[in-house]
Motif scaffolding. Structure first.
Motif, short mmCIF file in Angstrom:
data_model
loop_
_atom_site.label_atom_id
_atom_site.label_comp_id
_atom_site.label_asym_id
_atom_site.label_seq_id
_atom_site.Cartn_x
_atom_site.Cartn_y
_atom_site.Cartn_z
N ALA A 204 0.84 -1.21 0.00
CA ALA A 204 0.00 0.00 0.00
C ALA A 204 0.87 1.26 0.00
O ALA A 204 1.71 1.44 0.88
CB ALA A 204 -0.91 0.00 1.23
N LEU A 206 1.58 5.44 0.38
CA LEU A 206 1.19 6.36 1.44
C LEU A 206 -0.19 6.98 1.19
O LEU A 206 -0.96 7.19 2.12
CB LEU A 206 2.24 7.46 1.59
CG LEU A 206 3.61 7.00 2.12
CD1 LEU A 206 4.58 8.19 2.15
CD2 LEU A 206 3.47 6.38 3.49
N TYR A 207 -0.50 7.25 -0.09
CA TYR A 207 -1.77 7.93 -0.38
C TYR A 207 -2.98 7.01 -0.15
O TYR A 207 -4.11 7.46 -0.23
CB TYR A 207 -1.78 8.50 -1.79
CG TYR A 207 -1.55 7.50 -2.91
CD1 TYR A 207 -2.55 6.60 -3.30
CD2 TYR A 207 -0.34 7.46 -3.58
CE1 TYR A 207 -2.34 5.70 -4.32
CE2 TYR A 207 -0.12 6.56 -4.61
CZ TYR A 207 -1.12 5.69 -4.98
OH TYR A 207 -0.92 4.80 -6.00
N THR A 208 -2.73 5.74 0.14
CA THR A 208 -3.84 4.83 0.43
C THR A 208 -4.63 5.30 1.65
O THR A 208 -5.82 5.02 1.77
CB THR A 208 -3.32 3.40 0.68
OG1 THR A 208 -2.51 3.00 -0.42
CG2 THR A 208 -4.47 2.43 0.84
N GLU A 209 -3.97 6.04 2.53
CA GLU A 209 -4.65 6.54 3.72
C GLU A 209 -5.87 7.39 3.36
O GLU A 209 -6.88 7.38 4.06
CB GLU A 209 -3.68 7.36 4.58
CG GLU A 209 -2.54 6.54 5.17
CD GLU A 209 -1.59 7.39 5.98
OE1 GLU A 209 -1.87 8.60 6.14
OE2 GLU A 209 -0.57 6.87 6.44
N LYS A 210 -5.77 8.14 2.26
CA LYS A 210 -6.89 8.98 1.84
C LYS A 210 -8.07 8.12 1.37
O LYS A 210 -9.23 8.48 1.60
CB LYS A 210 -6.44 9.93 0.73
CG LYS A 210 -5.40 10.94 1.18
CD LYS A 210 -5.02 11.90 0.06
CE LYS A 210 -4.01 12.93 0.55
NZ LYS A 210 -3.62 13.88 -0.52
N VAL A 212 -8.71 5.18 2.56
CA VAL A 212 -9.27 4.63 3.80
C VAL A 212 -10.20 5.65 4.46
O VAL A 212 -11.27 5.30 4.97
CB VAL A 212 -8.16 4.21 4.76
CG1 VAL A 212 -8.74 3.78 6.10
CG2 VAL A 212 -7.35 3.06 4.15
N LEU A 213 -9.82 6.91 4.44
CA LEU A 213 -10.68 7.95 5.02
C LEU A 213 -12.01 8.03 4.29
O LEU A 213 -13.06 8.22 4.90
CB LEU A 213 -9.97 9.31 4.97
CG LEU A 213 -8.78 9.48 5.93
CD1 LEU A 213 -8.10 10.81 5.70
CD2 LEU A 213 -9.24 9.36 7.38
N LYS A 216 -14.17 5.13 5.42
CA LYS A 216 -14.73 5.29 6.76
C LYS A 216 -16.06 6.03 6.74
O LYS A 216 -16.87 5.89 7.66
CB LYS A 216 -13.73 6.01 7.66
CG LYS A 216 -12.58 5.14 8.13
CD LYS A 216 -11.68 5.88 9.09
CE LYS A 216 -10.57 4.96 9.61
NZ LYS A 216 -9.65 5.67 10.53
N PHE A 229 -3.91 -4.33 6.28
CA PHE A 229 -2.76 -3.90 5.50
C PHE A 229 -1.58 -4.79 5.85
O PHE A 229 -1.21 -4.91 7.03
CB PHE A 229 -2.45 -2.43 5.78
CG PHE A 229 -3.47 -1.48 5.22
CD1 PHE A 229 -3.29 -0.94 3.95
CD2 PHE A 229 -4.63 -1.18 5.93
CE1 PHE A 229 -4.23 -0.09 3.41
CE2 PHE A 229 -5.58 -0.33 5.39
CZ PHE A 229 -5.39 0.22 4.13
#
Length: 309
Positions: A204, A206-210, A212-213, A216, A229
């Motif tokens: 994954a 780093l931009y995968t966090e966006k 995930v947001l 949510k 992950f």
């Protein structure tokens, strides 16, 4: 023409799944399927009466509930008019198929897990070609795979593996909240109701966090807990097994390239079936009354959370 063995099933899978649904006998399960068929015959606005295998899969997906199965079958036909941006050009014969095939591996793995889960593997095949693929094309592919499964598969849940290596950022940015909502909530929950058991994400960025947001805002906390992950594929060996995983992931099963060819051969074999699906539209002039799923899109931007058991 000999049928492509895309999905492997043991002879006793249906019997095991029916027991998991708390039916005391196969006869009772078949009787519920018959009730749904008789109900379909009496619906003047329906374009067809489904094949028995498909009716039984709707019953399995809805945990043996006849009434929920009826609701999802109604939604199944309604969506073909309510989502023209997806369903008007969904036939695998259209040109989008070649773009998807050239850029992305998205395939079901032939063997079921010990818990009777069907595993899907998604990986970028060619990042440069992916620039020509719209995410909606991936949704079309997923729906077409599900159509094959409704006629040929029996499972008790789904597992998805996403290898995010080499996925272009510009492509990921096309995954808008509305597109995710239509695919995850409208199609996945309100029609097919598959039991999502786990999602494993490899490599994954780093931009995968966006992403995930965004999820949510759509998914229930219980479902978010099923997204894992992974630093490497070791957990997949433990949770899924080498015999099931493709060689591309350290397993012993066919390669993603081989599985992709089998999938697209299956699409070719089922071309007449997909042509028939293109004609399936509800005749609203004959609809007896307004049904509650008519409000499927009446959310005005407020995303309901998705819960799949």
């Amino acid at each position: 023409m000999e049928s492509t063995p895309l999905l492997e099933l043991d002879d006793n899978v249906l019997e095991i799944v029916v027991k998991l649904l708390n039916y005391s006998s196969m006869d009772l399960f078949s009787e519920d399927a018959r009730k749904i068929r008789q109900w379909m015959i009496k619906q003047p606005h329906f374009p067809e009466v489904m094949a028995d295998k498909k009716i039984k899969n709707f019953l399995i997906l809805n945990k043996g509930s006849v009434e929920k199965s009826k609701e999802k079958i109604e939604n199944y036909y309604s969506l073909r008019s309510l989502l023209p941006e997806i369903f008007d050009n969904i036939h695998p014969k259209f040109s989008y198929k070649e773009n998807v095939k050239a850029s992305i591996y998205f395939v079901p793995l032939p063997k079921l897990t010990q818990k009777l889960h069907r595993v899907f593997f998604c990986k970028m095949r060619d990042p440069q070609s992916a620039e020509n693929v719209e995410p909606v094309d991936g949704i079309r592919l997923l729906v077409n795979i599900q159509e094959i499964r409704m006629m040929e598969d029996i499972t008790y849940g789904d597992v998805f593996i996403f290898d995010c290596k080499n996925i272009p950022l510009r492509w990921m940015l096309k995954l808008t909240p509305m597109l995710l909502y239509k695919s995850l909530v409208v199609i996945y929950k309100k029609v097919f109701s598959n039991r999502l058991k786990a999602v494993y994400v490899l490599n994954a960025p780093l931009y995968t966090e966006k992403i995930v947001l965004l999820l949510k805002n759509i998914l229930k906390p219980k479902l978010m807990e099923r997204i894992h992950f992974c630093e490497n594929s070791d957990v997949l060996m433990e949770k899924i097994g080498k015999e099931i995983l493709p060689v591309d992931c350290g397993g012993k099963a066919k390669s993603l390239e081989e599985l992709q060819e089998m999938l697209y051969q299956k699409f070719k074999e089922r071309e007449d079936y997909f042509t028939q699906l293109d004609k399936l539209r509800l005749n609203n002039d004959l609809k007896p009354k307004r049904l509650k799923n008519d409000e499927m899109f009446g959310l005005c931007g407020n995303f309901k959370k998705l819960e799949i058991d």
